[in-house]
Write an enzyme that holds these catalytic residues in place. Structure first.
Site: not given
Length: 389
Positions: A135, A163-165, A169
């Site tokens: 991230d 960024a990840d979530l 996601v």
């Protein structure tokens, strides 16, 4: 009734909860994991009753199937599952699924209506596609980390994985649902290429407006929501805690100034430079005269955009969090009573539900092979002996 009942998703992802919201609303999510070790998230601390709280929290309502995709028999089983599924999601580095023989071009031969979603740091065709990353790297390239700082100070690493979530996601969840609706209209499946960095860039709504309008004259300190003007800032209180002030609209700023007895500051809502420093200094002195909770109580009644800056203990015990059921208790067969994050969207007719705990590694392998693909116990025992499952 659950909204996504009847939808089956093959989940080849690692670590992040790409399919949790879909599972919460009834999709049958089959988490395909390598035998023996499984998803690395299973070993992420903290541990509760010998199990990862992280994994328990983020992978509820799913089934676990162990399958060695490096074996021909493992691939054959996967292809048979593809025929009976609606979507596949994977988070390998670009090129890995092709080497394994489970890429979109291969699997769509078995099910032309399949929706195939690939999530990676930089996407399938980026010049950075082969770079490893996390991230912090994605938000760096997306410009978010550079915006998250005070004048003269280094960037502050966000406390959550933006960024990840947000870029991964949520983008994957929305994209799969969009593709399912599109398939209802066209009868066709499709491939979805998601780069977490792209998702993060898409969140630059306000900063990008300033940049596109001003070009080389762009100045980060002129962006109100970055936290430089007096009306959009954080102030320390008497007890050493903090309150957030977000009075971007003139009427809310006016309400704040009147409540503080400083109507003379009304014209300096977005003051910058030395005047901005002066106004913020005045406000800081005022906020240090009462505690955080006193200010929250007082300013809430005055129609001011104010919030207490909480630690997690305070967040999870706040009346809002409790009323909205964003912390729920669940009885796990091994770990006992555990706490989980709740389901954010509240549907009036088809609400989501936490129906089952995060699966043990391979817990549903026998069930899936029997019920979906017609294997008998002898066949399954042989697959296990051969290292396929």
């Amino acid at each position: 009734m659950l909204a996504l009942e009847g939808i089956r998703i093959l989940d080849l992802t690692w670590l992040l909860p790409y399919t949790t919201l879909l599972a919460d609303f009834g999709a049958e999510v089959i988490k395909v994991e390598e035998p023996i070790r499984g998803d690395y998230a299973r070993w992420n601390p903290p541990m509760v009753g010998g199990l990862s709280q992280y994994f328990l929290s983020l992978h509820r309502n799913k089934k676990s199937l162990t399958l060695n995709l490096k074996t021909e028999k493992g691939k054959e089983i996967f292809y048979r599952l593809v025929e009976k599924s609606d979507a596949i999601i994977e988070s390998f580095r670009p090129g890995v699924t092709k080497r394994l023989g489970v890429d979109y071009e291969t699997v769509k031969k078995f099910n032309p209506k399949i929706i195939y979603c690939s999530v990676s740091g930089y996407g399938q065709d980026s010049p950075y596609k082969d770079l490893p990353g996390h991230d912090i790297n994605y938000v760096s390239i997306a410009g978010i980390l550079g915006l998250t700082r005070r004048p003269g100070e280094p960037p502050t690493i966000p406390g959550v994985q933006i960024a990840d979530l947000g870029g991964g996601v949520l983008m994957a969840t929305a994209s799969i649902l969009i593709a399912l609706i599109a398939r209802e209209k066209t009868g066709k499946g499709q491939y979805i290429d998601i780069a977490m960095t792209d998702g993060a860039i898409s969140w630059l709504t306000i900063p990008s407006a300033f940049y596109f309008a001003e070009g080389e004259k762009f100045d980060i300190e002129k962006i109100p929501v970055v936290g430089y003007p007096p009306c959009y800032n954080v102030y320390e209180t008497k007890d050493g805690k903090y309150v957030s002030i977000g009075c971007l609209e003139e009427r809310f700023w006016r309400n704040l100034c009147v409540s503080l007895g400083r109507e003379d500051l009304i014209n300096y809502q977005f003051a910058d430079g030395e005047k901005g420093k002066e106004v913020k200094s005045i406000l800081q002195k005022i906020f240090r005269t009462k505690t955080r909770d006193e200010w929250f109580k007082e300013l809430s009644k005055a129609d001011v955009c104010v919030g207490p800056v909480y630690n997690l203990d305070e967040t999870f015990n706040d009346p809002h969090t409790l009323k909205r059921e964003m912390v729920v208790e669940f009885e796990h067969p091994k770990a006992g009573k555990i706490k989980l994050l709740g389901i954010p969207p509240k549907f009036s007719e088809t609400p989501g539900k936490i129906r089952s705990p995060a699966p043990e590694l391979g817990e549903h392998t026998r069930e899936i092979l029997k019920n979906l693909l017609g294997f008998n116990d002898k066949d399954i025992d042989k697959l296990k002996e051969d290292g396929v499952i």
